[in-house]
Design a protein around this motif. Structure first.
Motif: not given
Length: 570
Positions: A190-218
């Motif tokens: 659960r701690g790992k999951q919270t860390a990933l969510i915090e990382e992806m939401i906090g850097n959403q612009k970078v995620v979208k800019a590099f098309g990382y959405e699918d990999k983040a979801s996986k």
């Protein structure tokens, strides 16, 4: 549990009150079967039913049940108060402890995992504590008092019950040890999951800019699947505990009924006495059934408590002196310093530097050469492996960290804005500053132009995305302008500012740095031409040092770096 008792002991008055109330409720509930048994014996007396005495027993039963219910209600209120005070204390200690942890711990653990321990894990712990208190106090008193009452009715049946009881413990122990392991893994995941969510939401612009959405979801799906499997196994194992112990307890109940049935014809027991023993056998086993019915929550709570105490037991920064720096001149002496984050890989080796008061030291070099590490050592975010750093002749490990850091004004490339007003963000290092002082510092830092255009000026509430990166950096510069520290550290302090504003801010910095020892980390070499001394670092060592003109004449590494920045692109 031993670690938890340290926090529970602080509320010993509530603890004793809860135990007393538990005792009152249990004794009254357990005395009710005696009254029922007496009433039954009045009915089965030979050719005579004493209704008057029977009604007296029934009235007593009603009175005792009402008092017991009130005691349970008050006990639950007391347990709630005690539980949430304990969790509040744990959370408060956790956040204070984090402030004292070395940066190495925070660098090695994700923010999301630490947040999960303080928020989610303590919430689960509070639920488990509440259930534990309620079941534990009532359960212990129930077992003790029940045995006393049972011994008063029949010694041999009571001994038989006691001898059969360990079977219930063995079954519960066997199953719960497996469920605890799963709950611990569940909490970690659960701690790992919270860390990933915090990382992806906090850097959403970078995620979208590099098309990382699918990999983040996986990545999330993999952790989510892992969490589901651990959760299912934890609940499965823990759900076996209650039925298994109930099965053993039902065998004990049947044994009491069978033994009693043989004793009645012998005159060693009455029908009412048997009903009392059966009721007590049920009451005696009830605490075990109750505890195993909430074993899921309790095991989960203890697994979360393990993670919380792991955080609380992390060693704090050590060797902090009480000595305070007074009237800092700015003389810095670095003598044969060695340091590495990973002890198997050397980073800074035999670093030597002498800085006189008022000097402006520029530090340049390729990425990863140790520039920021040097700043970390200077501020004692990390301690050196060997050698020493002295400020005005005093080794910094003999000076309090707070005093040392207060002597430096620091502006980093990475900006930080807290949720609060513009005023609160500027006077962070000088809370008692007046508005006049804040405005003066803002004008010098060239941030006043955008501050006065904000809806409420200095009273405008800022969040992470309220203003641009450049404006954040200007606010960080304003903080330093307000504090006027005796020494400065500028680590790419103008990297996010437009060229025109940078020139104005650079002019303000030039004025601020006059008479102050300053360390400037820069990639844009045009900003450090006026430095008193330029240190050229590579692989953790100073390979060149001198003024801008001297280093250009040498035609070495610095000259190559400087010319490459102004070389025409063909």
């Amino acid at each position: 549990m031993k670690k938890l008792f340290k926090y529970i002991g602080k509320y010993w008055i509530l603890l004793i009150l809860s135990i007393i109330l538990a005792g009152i409720s249990v004794v009254l509930q357990l005395y009710v079967p005696v009254l029922f048994g007496n009433a039954i014996d009045e009915i089965v007396a030979a050719h005579n039913v004493d209704f008057t005495q029977m009604w007296i027993y029934l009235k007593q039963i009603l009175l005792f049940v009402v008092i017991a219910a009130a005691a349970i209600w008050i006990m639950n209120l007391v347990n709630n108060r005690m539980t949430y005070h304990i969790v509040q204390d744990i959370r408060s200690q956790a956040i204070r402890h984090i402030q004292k942890l070395p940066l190495s711990y925070l660098d090695q653990h994700s923010t999301g995992d630490i947040v999960s321990r303080i928020i989610a894990d303590t919430d689960i712990l509070s639920d488990g504590l509440l259930l534990g208190f309620t079941q534990l106090f009532s359960g212990v008193v129930t077992v003790v008092v029940t045995l006393i009452f049972m011994f008063s009715k029949n010694v041999w049946i009571t001994l038989m019950v006691i001898l059969l009881t360990p079977l219930s413990f063995l079954v519960a122990k066997f199953i719960s040890s497996r469920s605890f392991t799963m709950f611990k893994k569940q909490s970690e995941t659960r701690g790992k999951q919270t860390a990933l969510i915090e990382e992806m939401i906090g850097n959403q612009k970078v995620v979208k800019a590099f098309g990382y959405e699918d990999k983040a979801s996986k990545r999330f799906d993999e952790i989510n699947k892992e969490l589901k499997e651990y959760s299912q196994k934890a609940v499965f194992y823990s759900s076996l505990t209650n039925p298994s112990t109930r099965f053993v307890n039902n065998i004990i109940y049947a044994a009491v009924a069978l033994a009693g049935a043989f004793l009645i014809p012998l005159g060693a027991l009455t029908v009412g006495g048997l009903s009392v023993l059966l009721s007590y056998a049920n009451q005696y086993m009830k605490p075990f059934n109750d505890i195993t019915s909430v074993i899921t929550e309790m095991q989960n709570a203890l697994a979360c408590a393990t993670r919380i105490f792991d955080l609380l037991e992390e060693p704090e920064e050590v060797n902090d002196s009480s000595e305070v720096l007074e009237k800092v001149d700015g003389n810095v002496d670095i003598d044969h310093v060695d340091f590495s984050y990973d002890k198997s890989k050397s980073l800074i080796e035999d670093f030597n530097l002498q800085v006189e008061p008022g000097m402006r030291i520029a530090i340049v070099g390729p990425t990863g050469c140790g520039k920021t590490t040097f700043i970390n050592l200077l501020m004692r975010f990390y301690d050196v492996d060997s050698g020493k750093i002295c400020i005005d002749g005093k080794p910094i490990d003999e000076i309090s960290r707070h005093s040392l850091r207060k002597s430096f004004g620091m502006v980093l490339q990475d900006t930080w804005i807290k949720s609060g007003t513009v005023r609160e963000n500027i006077n962070f290092g000088k809370p008692d500053a007046t508005d006049e002082e804040i405005i003066r510092a803002a004008k010098e830092a060239k941030s006043w132009d955008f501050i006065r255009r904000l809806p409420q000026g200095l009273d405008t509430v800022l969040h992470e995305d309220s203003i641009s990166q450049g404006q954040k950096q200007l606010l960080c510069i304003t903080r330093v302008m307000l504090c006027l520290p005796p020494m400065l550290i500028l680590d790419e302090a103008t990297s996010s500012i437009d060229t025109r504003t940078e020139l104005q801010v650079q002019e303000a910095f030039d004025n601020l740095m006059k008479g102050r020892t300053s360390f400037v980390v820069a990639h844009r070499l045009s900003t450090i031409r006026n430095a008193s001394l330029i240190l050229v670092m590579k692989d953790g060592k100073i390979i060149e040092q001198g003024t801008h003109e001297e280093l250009l004449k040498e035609g070495g590494f610095y000259s190559h770096l400087y010319n490459s920045q102004f070389q025409a692109v063909s």
